[in-house]
Design a protein around this motif. Structure first.
Motif, mmCIF file in Angstrom:
data_model
loop_
_atom_site.group_PDB
_atom_site.id
_atom_site.type_symbol
_atom_site.label_atom_id
_atom_site.label_comp_id
_atom_site.label_asym_id
_atom_site.label_seq_id
_atom_site.Cartn_x
_atom_site.Cartn_y
_atom_site.Cartn_z
ATOM 1 N N SER A 45 -1.824 4.189 -3.353
ATOM 2 C CA SER A 45 -1.273 2.804 -3.191
ATOM 3 C C SER A 45 0.096 2.872 -2.719
ATOM 4 O O SER A 45 0.418 1.903 -1.951
ATOM 5 C CB SER A 45 -1.848 1.873 -4.376
ATOM 6 O OG SER A 45 -3.124 1.869 -4.395
ATOM 7 N N ARG A 48 0.612 4.010 0.653
ATOM 8 C CA ARG A 48 0.056 2.964 1.475
ATOM 9 C C ARG A 48 1.023 1.952 1.805
ATOM 10 O O ARG A 48 0.974 1.299 3.070
ATOM 11 C CB ARG A 48 -1.444 2.520 1.009
ATOM 12 C CG ARG A 48 -2.084 1.949 2.036
ATOM 13 C CD ARG A 48 -2.456 2.722 3.205
ATOM 14 N NE ARG A 48 -3.020 3.771 2.893
ATOM 15 C CZ ARG A 48 -3.548 4.827 4.135
ATOM 16 N NH1 ARG A 48 -3.613 4.207 5.320
ATOM 17 N NH2 ARG A 48 -4.141 5.732 3.718
ATOM 18 N N SER A 78 -5.996 -3.784 6.782
ATOM 19 C CA SER A 78 -6.497 -3.025 5.551
ATOM 20 C C SER A 78 -5.481 -1.940 5.032
ATOM 21 O O SER A 78 -5.829 -1.907 3.648
ATOM 22 C CB SER A 78 -7.785 -1.953 6.397
ATOM 23 O OG SER A 78 -6.963 -1.181 7.305
ATOM 24 N N PHE A 82 -5.311 -2.434 0.968
ATOM 25 C CA PHE A 82 -5.332 -1.237 0.232
ATOM 26 C C PHE A 82 -4.064 -1.118 -0.663
ATOM 27 O O PHE A 82 -3.851 -0.875 -1.954
ATOM 28 C CB PHE A 82 -5.280 0.080 1.246
ATOM 29 C CG PHE A 82 -5.401 1.541 0.492
ATOM 30 C CD1 PHE A 82 -5.136 1.512 -0.841
ATOM 31 C CD2 PHE A 82 -5.594 2.447 1.169
ATOM 32 C CE1 PHE A 82 -5.011 2.847 -1.355
ATOM 33 C CE2 PHE A 82 -5.550 3.547 0.880
ATOM 34 C CZ PHE A 82 -5.307 3.953 -0.426
ATOM 35 N N GLY A 86 -4.590 -2.115 -4.517
ATOM 36 C CA GLY A 86 -4.348 -0.698 -5.355
ATOM 37 C C GLY A 86 -3.246 -0.804 -6.342
ATOM 38 O O GLY A 86 -3.406 -0.409 -7.523
ATOM 39 N N MET A 107 -9.716 -3.100 -3.578
ATOM 40 C CA MET A 107 -9.075 -1.893 -3.133
ATOM 41 C C MET A 107 -10.001 -0.923 -2.328
ATOM 42 O O MET A 107 -9.887 -0.456 -1.333
ATOM 43 C CB MET A 107 -8.198 -1.150 -4.140
ATOM 44 C CG MET A 107 -7.456 -0.008 -3.476
ATOM 45 S SD MET A 107 -6.993 1.216 -4.618
ATOM 46 C CE MET A 107 -8.358 2.413 -4.670
ATOM 47 N N VAL A 111 -10.257 0.144 1.310
ATOM 48 C CA VAL A 111 -10.243 1.589 1.794
ATOM 49 C C VAL A 111 -11.256 1.986 2.538
ATOM 50 O O VAL A 111 -11.095 2.511 3.676
ATOM 51 C CB VAL A 111 -10.250 2.664 0.393
ATOM 52 C CG1 VAL A 111 -10.476 3.960 0.805
ATOM 53 C CG2 VAL A 111 -9.026 2.299 -0.406
ATOM 54 N N ASN A 114 -10.256 0.816 6.020
ATOM 55 C CA ASN A 114 -9.590 1.362 6.502
ATOM 56 C C ASN A 114 -9.973 2.901 6.979
ATOM 57 O O ASN A 114 -9.420 3.232 8.170
ATOM 58 C CB ASN A 114 -8.228 1.774 5.419
ATOM 59 C CG ASN A 114 -7.137 2.358 5.975
ATOM 60 O OD1 ASN A 114 -6.982 3.646 5.881
ATOM 61 N ND2 ASN A 114 -6.201 1.603 6.580
#
Length: 171
Positions: A45, A48, A78, A82, A86, A107, A111, A114
């Motif tokens: 995360s 990300r 996304s 995330f 996350g 989350m 994911v 994503n």
């Protein structure tokens, strides 16, 4: 007098034979599998967050005639979901807060979205490859990447299921 009570301290609390139920609930350790995957997800995360910034920058420079243009908003959303869900969910999970499960599940949804966006973008890019051998390699790489990410999120979902059981047992 009880061995746990300091006789020289007249203000010492007596020890309950039942114990402190609240303290026992708070101190019970998070299962190792759950803790490990919460830390792994926290690292992913955090990374990300960087990907969100890069995809937001990419959204600014992608021209409307680019074949990837329709995917950009989904990629940014996304990635951001995330990262946000996350970080919040896994920090709360490591703090043993039951509300963490809501954020962790959100989350997981981000994911999965994503992964879907990555497949969508990959199919667009691979379809532009002229050489059939390179195109097959592109499809293989895309499938392999999606499979690895699906397996990782599967392990994380197992950790969330174990966390749910941990919180149900604790309460």
């Amino acid at each position: 007098m009880d061995d746990h009570i300091d006789a020289s301290n007249p203000f010492a609390a007596s020890v309950s034979p039942v114990g402190n139920h609240f303290e026992d609930r708070q101190s019970s350790a998070l299962p190792g599998y759950v803790k490990a995957w919460a830390i792994v997800a926290l690292v992913f995360s955090s990374l990300r967050v960087i990907m969100t910034a890069l995809s937001a920058f990419g959204a600014l420079v992608v021209k409307p005639d680019n074949p990837l243009y329709p995917t950009v908003a989904f990629e940014v959303a996304s990635n951001a979901g995330f990262a946000i869900f996350g970080l919040i969910g896994n920090i709360l999970l490591l703090m043993k807060k039951p509300i963490s499960l809501i954020f962790c599940k959100l989350m997981v949804v981000m994911v999965v979205l994503n992964i879907g966006v990555g497949i969508w973008q990959g199919l667009i890019l691979v379809s532009q490859i002229v050489d059939p051998a390179q195109q097959m390699g592109g499809y293989g790489g895309l499938a392999f990447t999606a499979l690895i990410r699906a397996v990782l999120i599967g392990f994380y979902i197992a950790a969330i299921v174990k966390a749910h059981a941990y919180f149900a047992e604790r309460d």
